[in-house]
Design a protein around this motif. Structure first.
Motif, short mmCIF file in Angstrom:
data_model
loop_
_atom_site.label_atom_id
_atom_site.label_comp_id
_atom_site.label_asym_id
_atom_site.label_seq_id
_atom_site.Cartn_x
_atom_site.Cartn_y
_atom_site.Cartn_z
N VAL A 122 0.85 -1.18 0.00
CA VAL A 122 0.00 0.00 0.00
C VAL A 122 0.89 1.24 0.00
O VAL A 122 2.07 1.18 0.31
CB VAL A 122 -0.95 0.04 1.22
CG1 VAL A 122 -1.91 -1.13 1.20
CG2 VAL A 122 -0.16 0.05 2.53
N THR A 123 0.29 2.36 -0.36
CA THR A 123 0.98 3.64 -0.36
C THR A 123 0.42 4.49 0.78
O THR A 123 -0.80 4.64 0.87
CB THR A 123 0.78 4.36 -1.70
OG1 THR A 123 1.18 3.49 -2.77
CG2 THR A 123 1.58 5.64 -1.77
N PRO A 124 1.24 5.05 1.64
CA PRO A 124 0.73 5.89 2.74
C PRO A 124 -0.06 7.08 2.20
O PRO A 124 0.12 7.49 1.04
CB PRO A 124 2.01 6.35 3.45
CG PRO A 124 3.06 5.38 3.04
CD PRO A 124 2.71 4.94 1.66
N PRO A 125 -0.95 7.65 3.01
CA PRO A 125 -1.71 8.83 2.58
C PRO A 125 -0.77 9.95 2.12
O PRO A 125 0.26 10.21 2.75
CB PRO A 125 -2.48 9.23 3.84
CG PRO A 125 -2.60 7.97 4.62
CD PRO A 125 -1.33 7.22 4.37
N ARG A 126 -1.12 10.59 1.02
CA ARG A 126 -0.33 11.68 0.48
C ARG A 126 -1.25 12.86 0.17
O ARG A 126 -2.33 12.67 -0.40
CB ARG A 126 0.40 11.26 -0.79
CG ARG A 126 1.45 10.18 -0.56
CD ARG A 126 2.22 9.88 -1.82
NE ARG A 126 3.22 8.83 -1.61
CZ ARG A 126 4.00 8.35 -2.58
NH1 ARG A 126 3.90 8.84 -3.80
NH2 ARG A 126 4.88 7.40 -2.33
N THR A 127 -0.80 14.04 0.52
CA THR A 127 -1.59 15.25 0.34
C THR A 127 -0.91 16.18 -0.65
O THR A 127 0.30 16.42 -0.55
CB THR A 127 -1.79 15.98 1.68
OG1 THR A 127 -2.44 15.10 2.61
CG2 THR A 127 -2.63 17.23 1.51
N VAL A 128 -1.68 16.67 -1.62
CA VAL A 128 -1.16 17.66 -2.57
C VAL A 128 -2.05 18.90 -2.50
O VAL A 128 -3.27 18.79 -2.36
CB VAL A 128 -1.11 17.11 -4.00
CG1 VAL A 128 -0.20 15.90 -4.09
CG2 VAL A 128 -2.51 16.74 -4.49
N PRO A 129 -1.47 20.09 -2.57
CA PRO A 129 -2.28 21.31 -2.58
C PRO A 129 -2.87 21.56 -3.97
O PRO A 129 -2.20 21.36 -4.98
CB PRO A 129 -1.26 22.40 -2.21
CG PRO A 129 0.05 21.87 -2.70
CD PRO A 129 -0.03 20.37 -2.55
N ILE A 130 -4.11 21.96 -3.99
CA ILE A 130 -4.75 22.35 -5.24
C ILE A 130 -5.54 23.63 -4.97
O ILE A 130 -6.55 23.61 -4.27
CB ILE A 130 -5.69 21.24 -5.78
CG1 ILE A 130 -4.90 19.97 -6.05
CG2 ILE A 130 -6.41 21.72 -7.04
CD1 ILE A 130 -5.74 18.82 -6.58
N GLY A 131 -5.07 24.73 -5.50
CA GLY A 131 -5.73 26.01 -5.27
C GLY A 131 -5.74 26.36 -3.79
O GLY A 131 -4.71 26.32 -3.12
N ASP A 132 -6.93 26.66 -3.28
CA ASP A 132 -7.09 27.01 -1.88
C ASP A 132 -7.39 25.79 -1.00
O ASP A 132 -7.76 25.94 0.16
CB ASP A 132 -8.22 28.03 -1.71
CG ASP A 132 -7.88 29.37 -2.35
OD1 ASP A 132 -6.68 29.71 -2.40
OD2 ASP A 132 -8.81 30.06 -2.82
N GLY A 133 -7.23 24.61 -1.56
CA GLY A 133 -7.52 23.40 -0.79
C GLY A 133 -6.47 22.33 -1.03
O GLY A 133 -5.38 22.58 -1.56
N THR A 134 -6.81 21.12 -0.62
CA THR A 134 -5.91 19.98 -0.76
C THR A 134 -6.68 18.74 -1.19
O THR A 134 -7.91 18.66 -1.02
CB THR A 134 -5.19 19.67 0.57
OG1 THR A 134 -6.18 19.29 1.55
CG2 THR A 134 -4.39 20.86 1.06
N VAL A 135 -5.94 17.76 -1.72
CA VAL A 135 -6.49 16.43 -1.99
C VAL A 135 -5.53 15.40 -1.41
O VAL A 135 -4.34 15.42 -1.71
CB VAL A 135 -6.68 16.18 -3.49
CG1 VAL A 135 -7.13 14.74 -3.74
CG2 VAL A 135 -7.69 17.15 -4.09
N THR A 136 -6.06 14.52 -0.55
CA THR A 136 -5.27 13.46 0.08
C THR A 136 -5.73 12.12 -0.45
O THR A 136 -6.94 11.85 -0.51
CB THR A 136 -5.43 13.49 1.61
OG1 THR A 136 -5.04 14.77 2.11
CG2 THR A 136 -4.58 12.42 2.27
N THR A 137 -4.79 11.26 -0.86
CA THR A 137 -5.13 9.94 -1.36
C THR A 137 -4.95 8.88 -0.28
O THR A 137 -4.02 8.96 0.53
CB THR A 137 -4.24 9.57 -2.57
OG1 THR A 137 -2.86 9.76 -2.22
CG2 THR A 137 -4.58 10.43 -3.77
N TYR A 138 -5.83 7.89 -0.28
CA TYR A 138 -5.77 6.76 0.66
C TYR A 138 -5.84 5.46 -0.13
O TYR A 138 -6.67 5.31 -1.03
CB TYR A 138 -6.94 6.79 1.64
CG TYR A 138 -7.00 8.01 2.53
CD1 TYR A 138 -6.40 8.01 3.78
CD2 TYR A 138 -7.67 9.16 2.11
CE1 TYR A 138 -6.46 9.14 4.61
CE2 TYR A 138 -7.73 10.29 2.93
CZ TYR A 138 -7.13 10.27 4.17
OH TYR A 138 -7.18 11.38 4.98
#
Length: 420
Positions: free
Chosen positions: A52-68
């Motif tokens: 598995v891949t640990p949760p990762r967060t990327v910034p997008i505009g004024d928010g973020t997207v985290t993958t699980y």
């Protein structure tokens, strides 16, 4: 009184009817038999670990997207969000098991309601038929909508009313939203490989509105027919790189299929797709073949063995076309891969609830998020690479050399494609 013998046309029709019934009977018998044998073989088998891949967060505009990619990581963050809710929780799931994980979510939602948070819950009645009725008894402070097993009522002829609610959504206040393939249950926490995302920022508003629209469309199915609609304020800002696509069979809206085909048709370098169940229509297959034909690196990742063996066998009926066109097919080992994701050209990505099958793309209530962002696309490519490391690649020579009985089974089951 002399009885006339049946006419030639009548005899022909009788033979055709009997032949058709025999063919359908054989198909159903094979499908049922395969399911029973597969269920027997699975008894007592312990799940195996998978990367598995640990949760990762990327910034997008004024928010973020985290993958699980691991259920335990996701559930921990979902429950933390519920525990921190101050005003409102919107929770929707296809399957909500009555096991220890299901109880944890139920307890967290109830505790939030007890401290004054407005809690709305939706679950699909058909998907939870085997769940204990005791578990499905909710305290009155929770507003719960059970999407009915049979939603057509007297309008049995109206195909728009037969879709299941296959969505998985959690929105907490205006701060964060979760969407993806994970249902709620202990098996999904550690035994299934799935993908979910957490979104913050303006994109939460679209997810919140998606929940509210479904609730308001079906709110009269609750015990109190006078249930008031769920009203939301209008979002003041929008994030143009994040879009939500919703299949709404009641309104005959199925944009997710179009989203996929349009993105594949635009691809110039790579199309990497993961699907739990792959039973598309021919136009979808043609889009993948055409992309491979113009030099695009097209890859499809599916389970080696899913939890629906009949779907696996029917899915294999498309492999010859894809392999001949140059599409690479990878089969995930040792665990059920339930993700519904794709990334294209290092820029475009989607994560959601819709499988690449007819039920999801033209039948059920589904939701996928489409994101135009290089950082998220890179993250999903890295996740895909990790998954590939746990796969067996299917080659054309291996596929052509399969046993005759396998080819026969695929041929017999092929007419069931429109049902799945």
């Amino acid at each position: 009184m002399r009885v006339r013998p049946p006419s030639r046309a009548g005899r022909v029709m009788t033979v055709l009817r009997r032949t058709l019934l025999t063919v359908v009977g054989i198909q159903l018998a094979v499908a049922i038999g395969m399911s029973l044998v597969d269920s027997y073989r699975r008894r007592g088998k312990k799940p195996k670990p998978f990367p598995v891949t640990p949760p990762r967060t990327v910034p997008i505009g004024d928010g973020t997207v985290t993958t699980y990619t691991f259920g335990r990581d996701l559930y921990d963050d979902m429950l933390a969000a519920i525990d921190g809710a101050k005003r409102q929780i919107l929770f929707e799931t296809y399957i909500w098991k009555g096991d220890e994980i299901g109880e944890r979510f139920k307890a967290a939602l109830t505790a939030a309601a007890n401290r004054g948070v407005e809690v709305y819950c939706i679950y699909d009645g058909f998907a939870n038929l085997v769940v204990s009725p005791l578990f499905k008894q909710f305290p009155p402070q929770l507003k719960v909508l059970r999407y009915p097993v049979y939603a057509a009522g007297w309008r049995f002829f109206d195909l728009r009313r037969y879709g299941r609610d296959h969505r998985k959504i959690l929105v907490v206040d205006d701060d964060e939203g979760f969407v993806g393939g994970y249902n709620i249950g202990a098996a999904y926490e550690t035994e299934w490989r799935d993908t979910h995302v957490r979104i913050t920022g303006p994109g939460v508003w679209d997810l919140k509105r998606s929940f509210a629209d479904f609730w308001n469309l079906n709110r009269r199915r609750r015990i109190r027919s006078s249930e008031r609609p769920l009203l939301l304020e209008t979002a003041s800002t929008w994030e143009p790189r994040i879009r939500f696509h919703r299949n709404v069979p009641r309104l005959w809206m199925f944009p997710i299929r179009s989203m996929y085909i349009e993105a594949i048709n635009r691809a110039s370098s790579n199309v990497w797709m993961t699907s739990a169940y792959f039973l598309p229509d021919q136009d979808f297959v043609d889009a993948m073949r055409d992309a491979a034909g113009r030099g695009v690196d097209v890859r499809l990742l599916v389970p080696l063995k899913s939890n629906h063996i009949v779907a696996d066998w029917i899915s294999r009926g498309y492999f010859s076309q894809l392999l001949d066109a140059g599409v690479r097919i990878f089969r995930f080992r040792d665990a059920m891969v339930h993700a519904k994701t794709a990334t294209i050209d290092g820029t475009w990505s989607t994560v959601g609830t819709a499988n690449i099958d007819r039920l999801s793309l033209s039948g059920n209530y589904e939701i996928n998020v489409e994101v135009i962002d290089e950082a998220l696309a890179k993250t999903l490519e890295e996740i895909y690479t990790v998954d590939e490391g746990n796969c067996l690649e299917l080659t054309s020579s291996e596929w052509e050399a399969r046993d005759l009985h396998r080819k026969f089974t695929e041929f017999v089951l092929a007419p069931l494609r429109p049902l799945l």
